[in-house]
Every structure is written in C-alpha cells, then in structure tokens.
Scaffold this motif. Structure first.
Motif, PDB file in Angstrom:
ATOM      1  N   GLU A   1       0.807  -1.215   0.000  1.00  0.00           N
ATOM      2  CA  GLU A   1       0.000   0.000   0.000  1.00  0.00           C
ATOM      3  C   GLU A   1       0.844   1.271   0.000  1.00  0.00           C
ATOM      4  OE1 GLU A   1      -3.616   0.099   2.496  1.00  0.00           O
ATOM      5  OE2 GLU A   1      -3.062  -1.939   3.061  1.00  0.00           O
ATOM      6  N   SER A   2       1.985   1.258   0.629  1.00  0.00           N
ATOM      7  CA  SER A   2       2.831   2.458   0.674  1.00  0.00           C
ATOM      8  C   SER A   2       3.576   2.688  -0.630  1.00  0.00           C
ATOM      9  CB  SER A   2       3.851   2.340   1.815  1.00  0.00           C
ATOM     10  OG  SER A   2       4.664   1.188   1.640  1.00  0.00           O
ATOM     11  N   GLY A   3       3.587   1.702  -1.513  1.00  0.00           N
ATOM     12  CA  GLY A   3       4.317   1.804  -2.764  1.00  0.00           C
ATOM     13  C   GLY A   3       3.587   2.664  -3.796  1.00  0.00           C
ATOM     14  N   VAL A   4       4.368   3.395  -4.585  1.00  0.00           N
ATOM     15  CA  VAL A   4       3.818   4.228  -5.650  1.00  0.00           C
ATOM     16  C   VAL A   4       4.672   4.026  -6.903  1.00  0.00           C
ATOM     17  CG1 VAL A   4       3.222   6.545  -6.420  1.00  0.00           C
ATOM     18  CG2 VAL A   4       3.047   5.960  -3.993  1.00  0.00           C
ATOM     19  N   VAL A   5       4.035   3.669  -8.019  1.00  0.00           N
ATOM     20  CA  VAL A   5       4.733   3.546  -9.299  1.00  0.00           C
ATOM     21  C   VAL A   5       4.317   4.725 -10.176  1.00  0.00           C
ATOM     22  CG1 VAL A   5       5.034   2.158 -11.378  1.00  0.00           C
ATOM     23  CG2 VAL A   5       4.809   1.035  -9.168  1.00  0.00           C
ATOM     24  N   THR A   6       5.305   5.502 -10.632  1.00  0.00           N
ATOM     25  CA  THR A   6       5.010   6.708 -11.400  1.00  0.00           C
ATOM     26  C   THR A   6       5.908   6.812 -12.620  1.00  0.00           C
ATOM     27  OG1 THR A   6       4.412   7.882  -9.363  1.00  0.00           O
ATOM     28  CG2 THR A   6       4.776   9.216 -11.322  1.00  0.00           C
ATOM     29  N   ALA A   7       5.300   7.024 -13.782  1.00  0.00           N
ATOM     30  CA  ALA A   7       6.050   7.271 -15.013  1.00  0.00           C
ATOM     31  C   ALA A   7       5.912   8.738 -15.384  1.00  0.00           C
ATOM     32  CB  ALA A   7       5.532   6.395 -16.138  1.00  0.00           C
ATOM     33  N   ASN A   8       7.048   9.432 -15.444  1.00  0.00           N
ATOM     34  CA  ASN A   8       7.098  10.823 -15.870  1.00  0.00           C
ATOM     35  C   ASN A   8       7.952  10.948 -17.126  1.00  0.00           C
ATOM     36  OD1 ASN A   8       5.742  11.732 -13.483  1.00  0.00           O
ATOM     37  ND2 ASN A   8       7.676  11.581 -12.376  1.00  0.00           N
ATOM     38  N   LYS A   9       7.615  11.845 -18.001  1.00  0.00           N
ATOM     39  CA  LYS A   9       8.548  12.314 -19.036  1.00  0.00           C
ATOM     40  C   LYS A   9       8.829  11.327 -20.153  1.00  0.00           C
ATOM     41  CE  LYS A   9      13.111  14.554 -19.243  1.00  0.00           C
ATOM     42  NZ  LYS A   9      14.331  14.879 -18.474  1.00  0.00           N
ATOM     43  N   THR A  10       8.438  10.088 -20.036  1.00  0.00           N
ATOM     44  CA  THR A  10       8.861   9.069 -20.984  1.00  0.00           C
ATOM     45  C   THR A  10       8.318   9.290 -22.395  1.00  0.00           C
ATOM     46  OG1 THR A  10       8.891   6.709 -21.434  1.00  0.00           O
ATOM     47  CG2 THR A  10       6.924   7.556 -20.389  1.00  0.00           C
ATOM     48  N   ALA A  11       9.104   8.875 -23.375  1.00  0.00           N
ATOM     49  CA  ALA A  11       8.671   8.957 -24.759  1.00  0.00           C
ATOM     50  C   ALA A  11       7.866   7.726 -25.178  1.00  0.00           C
ATOM     51  CB  ALA A  11       9.885   9.111 -25.676  1.00  0.00           C
ATOM     52  N   THR A  12       7.992   6.660 -24.417  1.00  0.00           N
ATOM     53  CA  THR A  12       7.227   5.441 -24.681  1.00  0.00           C
ATOM     54  C   THR A  12       7.287   4.590 -23.423  1.00  0.00           C
ATOM     55  OG1 THR A  12       7.007   3.466 -26.054  1.00  0.00           O
ATOM     56  CG2 THR A  12       9.229   4.228 -25.640  1.00  0.00           C
ATOM     57  N   GLY A  13       6.274   3.771 -23.195  1.00  0.00           N
ATOM     58  CA  GLY A  13       6.407   2.947 -22.001  1.00  0.00           C
ATOM     59  C   GLY A  13       5.122   2.290 -21.550  1.00  0.00           C
ATOM     60  N   HIS A  14       5.291   1.409 -20.528  1.00  0.00           N
ATOM     61  CA  HIS A  14       4.192   0.633 -19.985  1.00  0.00           C
ATOM     62  C   HIS A  14       4.348   0.608 -18.469  1.00  0.00           C
ATOM     63  CE1 HIS A  14       3.936  -0.522 -24.168  1.00  0.00           C
ATOM     64  NE2 HIS A  14       5.179  -0.979 -24.105  1.00  0.00           N
TER      65      HIS A  14
ATOM     66  N   ASN B   1      -1.323  -6.253  -6.301  1.00  0.00           N
ATOM     67  CA  ASN B   1      -1.043  -4.825  -6.292  1.00  0.00           C
ATOM     68  C   ASN B   1      -1.960  -4.151  -5.282  1.00  0.00           C
ATOM     69  OD1 ASN B   1      -0.060  -2.202  -7.112  1.00  0.00           O
ATOM     70  ND2 ASN B   1      -2.072  -1.946  -8.060  1.00  0.00           N
ATOM     71  N   LYS B   2      -1.342  -3.539  -4.262  1.00  0.00           N
ATOM     72  CA  LYS B   2      -2.082  -2.767  -3.268  1.00  0.00           C
ATOM     73  C   LYS B   2      -1.698  -1.290  -3.314  1.00  0.00           C
ATOM     74  CE  LYS B   2      -2.233  -6.629   0.056  1.00  0.00           C
ATOM     75  NZ  LYS B   2      -1.860  -7.035   1.453  1.00  0.00           N
ATOM     76  N   GLY B   3      -0.704  -0.960  -4.144  1.00  0.00           N
ATOM     77  CA  GLY B   3      -0.164   0.389  -4.164  1.00  0.00           C
ATOM     78  C   GLY B   3      -0.650   1.203  -5.346  1.00  0.00           C
ATOM     79  N   SER B   4      -0.232   2.468  -5.387  1.00  0.00           N
ATOM     80  CA  SER B   4      -0.668   3.393  -6.426  1.00  0.00           C
ATOM     81  C   SER B   4       0.095   3.178  -7.728  1.00  0.00           C
ATOM     82  CB  SER B   4      -0.473   4.838  -5.957  1.00  0.00           C
ATOM     83  OG  SER B   4      -1.282   5.118  -4.833  1.00  0.00           O
ATOM     84  N   VAL B   5      -0.600   3.398  -8.843  1.00  0.00           N
ATOM     85  CA  VAL B   5      -0.014   3.336 -10.178  1.00  0.00           C
ATOM     86  C   VAL B   5      -0.387   4.620 -10.897  1.00  0.00           C
ATOM     87  CG1 VAL B   5       0.076   2.072 -12.358  1.00  0.00           C
ATOM     88  CG2 VAL B   5      -0.228   0.829 -10.212  1.00  0.00           C
ATOM     89  N   GLN B   6       0.614   5.371 -11.378  1.00  0.00           N
ATOM     90  CA  GLN B   6       0.350   6.684 -11.958  1.00  0.00           C
ATOM     91  C   GLN B   6       1.090   6.853 -13.280  1.00  0.00           C
ATOM     92  OE1 GLN B   6       1.602   9.538  -9.008  1.00  0.00           O
ATOM     93  NE2 GLN B   6       0.160   8.795  -7.476  1.00  0.00           N
ATOM     94  N   SER B   7       0.424   7.532 -14.207  1.00  0.00           N
ATOM     95  CA  SER B   7       1.043   7.918 -15.473  1.00  0.00           C
ATOM     96  C   SER B   7       0.919   9.421 -15.631  1.00  0.00           C
ATOM     97  CB  SER B   7       0.360   7.209 -16.642  1.00  0.00           C
ATOM     98  OG  SER B   7       0.722   7.825 -17.861  1.00  0.00           O
ATOM     99  N   ASN B   8       2.061  10.103 -15.710  1.00  0.00           N
ATOM    100  CA  ASN B   8       2.071  11.549 -15.874  1.00  0.00           C
ATOM    101  C   ASN B   8       2.683  11.944 -17.207  1.00  0.00           C
ATOM    102  OD1 ASN B   8       0.962  11.958 -13.295  1.00  0.00           O
ATOM    103  ND2 ASN B   8       2.974  11.767 -12.357  1.00  0.00           N
ATOM    104  N   THR B   9       2.504  11.116 -18.214  1.00  0.00           N
ATOM    105  CA  THR B   9       3.029  11.395 -19.537  1.00  0.00           C
ATOM    106  C   THR B   9       2.042  10.954 -20.590  1.00  0.00           C
ATOM    107  OG1 THR B   9       4.709  10.759 -21.152  1.00  0.00           O
ATOM    108  CG2 THR B   9       4.311   9.231 -19.351  1.00  0.00           C
ATOM    109  N   THR B  10       1.949  11.677 -21.665  1.00  0.00           N
ATOM    110  CA  THR B  10       1.004  11.343 -22.728  1.00  0.00           C
ATOM    111  C   THR B  10       1.508  10.229 -23.623  1.00  0.00           C
ATOM    112  OG1 THR B  10       1.958  13.077 -24.112  1.00  0.00           O
ATOM    113  CG2 THR B  10       0.018  13.655 -22.802  1.00  0.00           C
ATOM    114  N   ALA B  11       2.672   9.645 -23.308  1.00  0.00           N
ATOM    115  CA  ALA B  11       3.242   8.625 -24.185  1.00  0.00           C
ATOM    116  C   ALA B  11       3.156   7.215 -23.619  1.00  0.00           C
ATOM    117  CB  ALA B  11       4.701   8.956 -24.496  1.00  0.00           C
ATOM    118  N   VAL B  12       2.622   7.031 -22.431  1.00  0.00           N
ATOM    119  CA  VAL B  12       2.439   5.694 -21.897  1.00  0.00           C
ATOM    120  C   VAL B  12       1.251   5.038 -22.597  1.00  0.00           C
ATOM    121  CG1 VAL B  12       1.655   4.413 -19.876  1.00  0.00           C
ATOM    122  CG2 VAL B  12       3.522   6.031 -19.666  1.00  0.00           C
ATOM    123  N   SER B  13       1.439   3.791 -23.077  1.00  0.00           N
ATOM    124  CA  SER B  13       0.376   3.159 -23.856  1.00  0.00           C
ATOM    125  C   SER B  13      -0.384   2.085 -23.098  1.00  0.00           C
ATOM    126  CB  SER B  13       0.948   2.552 -25.141  1.00  0.00           C
ATOM    127  OG  SER B  13       1.865   1.531 -24.834  1.00  0.00           O
ATOM    128  N   GLY B  14       0.240   1.426 -22.111  1.00  0.00           N
ATOM    129  CA  GLY B  14      -0.429   0.371 -21.381  1.00  0.00           C
ATOM    130  C   GLY B  14      -0.279   0.545 -19.884  1.00  0.00           C
TER     131      GLY B  14
END
Length: 289
Positions: free
Chosen positions: A155-168, A191-204
């Motif tokens: 629960e304390s875990g956070v997955v965040t994608a920033n800035k990427t040109a491509t990714g999952h 998965n009990k933690g947060s999942v975040q996408s802060n980029t317009t290039a993440v596809s999945g």
C-alpha cells in the motif's frame, strides 16, 4: 554481480546508492546488486534510496534489489523499503522495478532462462524520469521469462512514469515481452499500491501488468493475481489501454505457436480515465485489449 553458485543472504542495506552516467551504448545495472547472473539473493532488505544520473545515452536496468536477473538467478523473500528513481535525458532504453529492473537474458537470444522472484515485497516509490522507459512496475520493470510468485506491491508503494517517450506501467510488472520459446509465469501476485502515469506517451497501464507482448513460441501464464488499488489515469497516449489485471495484450502476427492463460485473477478496484488528451482509449476490468 552475483554469479552462478553465489549467494547473498540476510543482508540489510542503508544509506544511498547513486549511479553516474555510463558511456553511450553501455548498459548500466543499478541495485543492491547490479546483476544477479545465475546466483541467489535471499532475505535482502534495501533501505537505501537509489538514483541514477540525469544525463547520458546509456541503457538503464534499475531495481531496488537487483538491476537485472539473468541466467536462472533467484530473488527470494527480499524487500525494497526505499525510493527507486531512474533519471536520464538520452536515448538509452530504461526499465525500472521496485525489486528488479529486468528479468531475462543479457541479449536478445533464444531459450531465455530469465529467473525466479518469489515472496518479495515493494514498499517504496518507483519513479521514472527517463525519456525512454520501456517498463516500470512495483516488482519488475521488464519480464522476459521465468517465474514471479507471491510478490506484493504494498500500500505504501507508488509507481510513477514521468517524461517518458514510450512505455508501460504496471502495479507489479511494467512489460512482459515473452518470446523465443521462453515461459513467463506470474502467480499469486498482488497490487495494493498506487499506479500513476504523468506522460502522454504511456500506452499500457495495468493493475498487475502494463503490457504483455508475446512473440515466437511464447507461453505466458498469469494466475491467482489481485489488483486491490483504484487506478486513475490522467494522461496516456491516444488509443491507450487501462486494465485491472493487464492493460494491453499483443501477439506477434508471425508467432507460430503461443499459449496465454489468465486464470483466477481478480480486479477489486475502480479504473478511471480522467483526461482530455486521449482518443478512443480502451478500459477493461481484467484486460483492456
């Protein structure tokens, strides 16, 4: 490197781990162990914040315990309790995981042994500020063969994608790229933690796996997994995918033989597209596509 026959047990790491930029074209393995190549790490706890340099065109494989797991190596009962941050402004490919960045071979080849990750937990934040991240996950960034069993992104875990040109992006695994006769199994993961996408290039984006791509003679099994955390995606590529278990499933058209099993998996949380930058986005309780 933890090589074949070697083992690391009952170790706790504190402080900081920082990797400077490698020369262009060189892979940079970053973790408590840079690479576990046939060896074993058991009951290793990481409390050291991990960061990488912000410049250079090197490839990054970054994990809280190991940067890469290859040649049938194992990570057993390990925990990451620190922040893992992958930076980079160049063109090098990047994979990032709370436990391990990359599971597979050291090069594109047949008969990928991969490795085993069993009973591991991630409590820390996992962040990519890299221009070209391929996969980021609470447990593993990229998975090409082997077994991930009984692992939890807490629960304390956070997955965040920033800035990427491509990714999952995945709560447990960012990208399964299974091919060349390899078998990839994911069993009883949560998965009990947060999942975040802060980029317009993440596809999945997925609660367990962001993107699953099967190639030649590939076999993939995902069984008994649970997503227990609501996911809201605010930015994603046009025609992007958000799934409770798997964001997107793709199969190569020239794949002669392949088997995909998703069995006894449960999404127990809300999934939401909250963005204006997408067109024709796809959303599914188990898999979006």
């Amino acid at each position: 490197t933890v090589g074949s026959g070697a083992s690391v047990k009952n170790l706790t790491i504190e402080g900081t781990i920082h990797a400077e930029a490698a020369p262009e074209g060189i892979r940079n393995f970053v973790g408590v162990a840079g690479q576990v190549n046939g060896g074993t790490m058991t009951n290793v706890i990481n409390k050291a914040a991990i960061t990488t340099a912000t410049d250079g065109k090197y490839s990054l494989q970054v994990g809280g315990i190991a940067g890469a797991l290859t040649a049938g190596g194992s990570l057993i009962g390990c925990e990451n309790r620190a922040d893992v941050t992958a930076n980079g402004s160049g063109d090098g490919i990047c994979v990032v995981g709370g436990i391990v960045g990359y599971i597979g071979t050291t090069a594109n080849s047949t008969n990928e042994k991969g490795g085993t990750v069993s009973g591991c937990k991630n409590y820390g934040t996992v962040t990519s500020n890299n221009n070209k991240v391929e996969g980021i996950g609470g447990i593993a960034g990229m998975f090409r063969g082997g077994l991930i069993d009984g692992c939890i992104h807490e629960e304390s875990g956070v997955v965040t994608a920033n800035k990427t040109a491509t990714g999952h992006v995945g709560g447990c695994i960012g990208y399964i790229q299974n091919r060349s006769g390899a078998v990839a199994k994911v069993n009883a993961c949560e998965n009990k933690g947060s999942v975040q996408s802060n980029t317009t290039a993440v596809s999945g984006v997925g609660g367990i796996v962001g993107h699953l791509h099967m190639w030649q003679n590939a076999n993939t099994e995902i069984t008994g997994c649970y997503n227990k955390k609501a996911i809201t995606v605010k930015t994603i590529v046009a025609n992007g995918f958000l799934g409770g278990i798997v964001g997107r499933i793709a199969v190569g058209s020239n794949t002669p033989s392949k088997t995909l099993i998703i069995n006894s998996c449960h999404n127990q949380a809300a999934l939401t597209f909250d963005c204006t930058s997408i067109t024709a986005g796809k959303l599914g309780g188990i898999a979006a596509y």
